[in-house]
Design an enzyme around this catalytic site. Structure first.
Site, PDB file in Angstrom:
ATOM      1  N   ASN A  10       0.870  -1.180   0.000  1.00  0.00           N
ATOM      2  CA  ASN A  10       0.000   0.000   0.000  1.00  0.00           C
ATOM      3  C   ASN A  10       0.905   1.227   0.000  1.00  0.00           C
ATOM      4  O   ASN A  10       1.501   1.567   1.020  1.00  0.00           O
ATOM      5  CB  ASN A  10      -0.886  -0.037   1.263  1.00  0.00           C
ATOM      6  CG  ASN A  10      -1.728   1.215   1.411  1.00  0.00           C
ATOM      7  OD1 ASN A  10      -1.774   2.060   0.507  1.00  0.00           O
ATOM      8  ND2 ASN A  10      -2.394   1.344   2.553  1.00  0.00           N
ATOM      9  N   TRP A  11       1.004   1.832  -1.152  1.00  0.00           N
ATOM     10  CA  TRP A  11       1.934   2.968  -1.292  1.00  0.00           C
ATOM     11  C   TRP A  11       1.397   4.246  -0.655  1.00  0.00           C
ATOM     12  O   TRP A  11       2.113   5.233  -0.546  1.00  0.00           O
ATOM     13  CB  TRP A  11       2.247   3.220  -2.782  1.00  0.00           C
ATOM     14  CG  TRP A  11       2.957   2.097  -3.467  1.00  0.00           C
ATOM     15  CD1 TRP A  11       3.274   0.868  -2.944  1.00  0.00           C
ATOM     16  CD2 TRP A  11       3.455   2.087  -4.805  1.00  0.00           C
ATOM     17  NE1 TRP A  11       3.933   0.103  -3.877  1.00  0.00           N
ATOM     18  CE2 TRP A  11       4.048   0.833  -5.033  1.00  0.00           C
ATOM     19  CE3 TRP A  11       3.448   3.023  -5.860  1.00  0.00           C
ATOM     20  CZ2 TRP A  11       4.629   0.482  -6.257  1.00  0.00           C
ATOM     21  CZ3 TRP A  11       4.023   2.682  -7.077  1.00  0.00           C
ATOM     22  CH2 TRP A  11       4.615   1.426  -7.271  1.00  0.00           C
ATOM     23  N   LYS A  12       0.137   4.246  -0.287  1.00  0.00           N
ATOM     24  CA  LYS A  12      -0.504   5.437   0.300  1.00  0.00           C
ATOM     25  C   LYS A  12      -0.276   6.649  -0.620  1.00  0.00           C
ATOM     26  O   LYS A  12      -0.206   6.484  -1.830  1.00  0.00           O
ATOM     27  CB  LYS A  12      -0.021   5.654   1.735  1.00  0.00           C
ATOM     28  CG  LYS A  12      -0.202   4.376   2.579  1.00  0.00           C
ATOM     29  CD  LYS A  12       0.036   4.552   4.045  1.00  0.00           C
ATOM     30  CE  LYS A  12      -0.161   3.221   4.757  1.00  0.00           C
ATOM     31  NZ  LYS A  12       0.019   3.322   6.209  1.00  0.00           N
ATOM     32  N   HIS A  96      -9.494   1.227   5.148  1.00  0.00           N
ATOM     33  CA  HIS A  96      -8.207   1.406   5.820  1.00  0.00           C
ATOM     34  C   HIS A  96      -8.397   2.359   7.016  1.00  0.00           C
ATOM     35  O   HIS A  96      -9.196   3.292   6.940  1.00  0.00           O
ATOM     36  CB  HIS A  96      -7.176   1.973   4.839  1.00  0.00           C
ATOM     37  CG  HIS A  96      -5.782   1.921   5.379  1.00  0.00           C
ATOM     38  ND1 HIS A  96      -5.311   2.850   6.267  1.00  0.00           N
ATOM     39  CD2 HIS A  96      -4.773   1.039   5.177  1.00  0.00           C
ATOM     40  CE1 HIS A  96      -4.060   2.539   6.593  1.00  0.00           C
ATOM     41  NE2 HIS A  96      -3.717   1.440   5.942  1.00  0.00           N
ATOM     42  N   GLU A  98      -6.731   4.751   8.007  1.00  0.00           N
ATOM     43  CA  GLU A  98      -6.520   6.166   7.674  1.00  0.00           C
ATOM     44  C   GLU A  98      -7.762   6.764   7.023  1.00  0.00           C
ATOM     45  O   GLU A  98      -8.066   7.939   7.191  1.00  0.00           O
ATOM     46  CB  GLU A  98      -5.277   6.308   6.780  1.00  0.00           C
ATOM     47  CG  GLU A  98      -4.002   6.073   7.593  1.00  0.00           C
ATOM     48  CD  GLU A  98      -2.844   5.472   6.814  1.00  0.00           C
ATOM     49  OE1 GLU A  98      -2.860   5.500   5.577  1.00  0.00           O
ATOM     50  OE2 GLU A  98      -1.910   4.961   7.473  1.00  0.00           O
ATOM     51  N   GLU A 168      -5.087  -4.772  10.836  1.00  0.00           N
ATOM     52  CA  GLU A 168      -4.063  -3.741  10.996  1.00  0.00           C
ATOM     53  C   GLU A 168      -4.306  -2.980  12.301  1.00  0.00           C
ATOM     54  O   GLU A 168      -5.104  -2.029  12.321  1.00  0.00           O
ATOM     55  CB  GLU A 168      -4.114  -2.751   9.825  1.00  0.00           C
ATOM     56  CG  GLU A 168      -3.812  -3.363   8.480  1.00  0.00           C
ATOM     57  CD  GLU A 168      -3.268  -2.321   7.499  1.00  0.00           C
ATOM     58  OE1 GLU A 168      -2.169  -2.549   6.980  1.00  0.00           O
ATOM     59  OE2 GLU A 168      -3.907  -1.287   7.287  1.00  0.00           O
ATOM     60  N   GLY A 174       2.869   2.478  10.784  1.00  0.00           N
ATOM     61  CA  GLY A 174       3.830   3.567  10.612  1.00  0.00           C
ATOM     62  C   GLY A 174       4.575   3.937  11.883  1.00  0.00           C
ATOM     63  O   GLY A 174       5.239   4.969  11.936  1.00  0.00           O
ATOM     64  N   SER A 214       3.717  -1.977  10.303  1.00  0.00           N
ATOM     65  CA  SER A 214       5.183  -2.055  10.437  1.00  0.00           C
ATOM     66  C   SER A 214       5.751  -3.420  10.066  1.00  0.00           C
ATOM     67  O   SER A 214       6.659  -3.921  10.729  1.00  0.00           O
ATOM     68  CB  SER A 214       5.620  -1.657  11.854  1.00  0.00           C
ATOM     69  OG  SER A 214       5.235  -0.316  12.122  1.00  0.00           O
ATOM     70  N   GLY A 236       5.150   1.377   4.631  1.00  0.00           N
ATOM     71  CA  GLY A 236       6.483   1.955   4.441  1.00  0.00           C
ATOM     72  C   GLY A 236       7.478   1.052   3.727  1.00  0.00           C
ATOM     73  O   GLY A 236       8.179   1.500   2.812  1.00  0.00           O
TER      74      GLY A 236
HETATM   75  P1  13P Z   1       3.222   0.500   7.656  1.00  0.00           P
HETATM   76  O1  13P Z   1       3.726  -0.787   7.072  1.00  0.00           O
HETATM   77  O2  13P Z   1       3.941   1.708   7.139  1.00  0.00           O
HETATM   78  O3  13P Z   1       3.155   0.442   9.159  1.00  0.00           O
HETATM   79  O4  13P Z   1       1.711   0.679   7.151  1.00  0.00           O
HETATM   80  C1  13P Z   1       0.829  -0.365   7.300  1.00  0.00           C
HETATM   81  C2  13P Z   1      -0.404  -0.057   6.538  1.00  0.00           C
HETATM   82  O5  13P Z   1      -1.178   0.811   6.904  1.00  0.00           O
HETATM   83  C3  13P Z   1      -0.663  -0.822   5.316  1.00  0.00           C
HETATM   84  O6  13P Z   1      -1.939  -0.579   4.831  1.00  0.00           O
END
Ligand code: 13P
Length: 254
Positions: A10-12, A96, A98, A168, A174, A214, A236
Site C-alpha cells: 500500500n503505497w498510500k 483502511h 486512515e 491492521e 507507521g 510495520s 512503508g
Molecule cells: P506501515 O507498514 O507503514 O506500518 O503501514 C501499514 C499499513 O497501513 C498498510 O496498509
C-alpha cells in the site's frame, strides 16, 4: 483449499510518476516467476494506469487504495469500482484505518464500498483493527468483531468469498511497533472464528487474513510462520524495491 499467501504493497499518498515507475519496474524484475505468493501493488490513483502497464505480463496484480460506492454521477473527486476495473485493477483496499480516521468512513460506508467492489468484480481487502487506547482497555476483540460484523452486514457467502481481510492494529501502523506474532495470531484466529459464525467453516478456512502494521524484512518470517497469518499489507517497507522483494520472497521455514 490451501490459502495462497498474499502480500500487498500500500503505497498510500507517495511517489510521483517517475518514482512510481522505478519502484514498480524494480519489483517486477525482482519477482519474475514468483508463484508461491500472490503479489499486489496499490499505487495512488494517479499512477494506476502506468503501473498496470508495467505489471502486464508479470505475476503482479494491480490494486487501488479506495473507491466510491456509487456507480456514476455527480460525486466530484470520487472514483467508481468500474473505473478501477477499466484501469486493470483486480483488488481494492476498503476501510483502511486512515480512511476511517481522516475521512470519517463508517462501517456503513465501508459496507457499501465492499458491495460495490464485489459487484464490479474486484476483490476487496477489508481492513479492520483497534486503536492503542482500545487495546489498553482490553477491547480489541470487541472493536474488531464489531467492524467485521458491520462491514459484512448483508453480504452473502457467495460475495464474501471474494474478500481478503487485513488485520491492521492502528498503533502498529507507521510506528515501527509490530504486534507480537502470537498476539497477531490470536486476533487472526478470532477473525476466522467470527467468519465461521457469520458464514460457515469452509468460508472461514478459505479466507485469507493479512497482517499489517510495520511489516519489515526482519519481522515478516516470524509473522508468516503463524498458522492463521496468510500474508501482509505493507506500507512503508513497500516503498523500496529491496525491502518489498525481501518481504515477498519465501524463506526456508523458521
Ligand atoms: P506501515 O507498514 O507503514 O506500518 O503501514 C501499514 C499499513 O497501513 C498498510 O496498509
Amino acid at each position: 483449499m490451501m490459502r495462497k499467501p498474499i502480500i500487498a504493497g500500500n503505497w498510500k499518498m507517495n511517489k510521483g510518476m517517475k518514482e512510481a515507475e522505478e519502484l514498480a519496474s524494480g519489483i517486477v524484475e525482482g519477482l519474475q516467476g514468483e508463484e508461491e505468493r500472490e503479489v499486489v501493488l496499490c499505487p495512488p490513483f494517479t499512477a494506476l494506469q502506468r503501473i498496470g502497464e508495467i505489471c502486464l505480463d508479470s505475476p503482479i496484480l494491480l490494486g487501488a487504495q479506495n473507491l466510491f460506492y456509487e456507480a456514476k454521477g455527480a460525486y466530484t473527486g470520487e472514483i467508481s469500482a468500474s473505473q478501477l476495473v477499466d484501469l486493470g485493477c483486480r483488488y481494492v483496499i476498503v476501510g483502511h484505518s486512515e480512511r476511517r480516521q481522516y475521512f470519517g468512513e463508517t462501517d456503513q460506508v465501508i459496507n457499501k464500498k465492499l458491495r460495490a467492489a464485489i459487484s464490479a468484480g474486484l476483490f476487496p481487502i477489508l481492513c479492520v483493527g483497534e486503536k492503542e487506547e482500545e487495546r489498553e482497555a482490553g477491547k480489541e476483540k470487541e472493536i474488531v468483531g464489531h467492524q467485521l460484523r458491520e462491514g459484512l452486514r448483508g453480504i452473502s457467502e457467495e460475495e464474501a468469498k471474494d474478500i481478503v481481510i487485513a488485520y491492521e492494529p492502528v498503533w502498529a501502523i507507521g510506528t515501527g511497533k509490530t504486534a507480537l506474532p502470537s498476539d497477531a495470531q490470536g486476533m487472526h484466529l478470532f477473525i476466522r472464528e467470527l467468519l465461521r459464525e457469520i458464514y460457515n467453516s469452509r468460508l472461514a478456512q478459505d479466507t485469507r487474513i493479512q497482517y499489517g502494521g510495520s511489516v519489515k524484512p526482519d519481522n515478516i518470517d516470524e509473522l508468516m510462520a503463524e498458522p492463521d497469518i496468510d500474508g501482509a499489507l505493507v506500507g512503508g517497507a513497500s516503498l523500496e524495491v529491496d525491502s518489498f522483494i525481501r518481504i515477498v520472497k519465501l524463506r526456508t521455514p523458521l
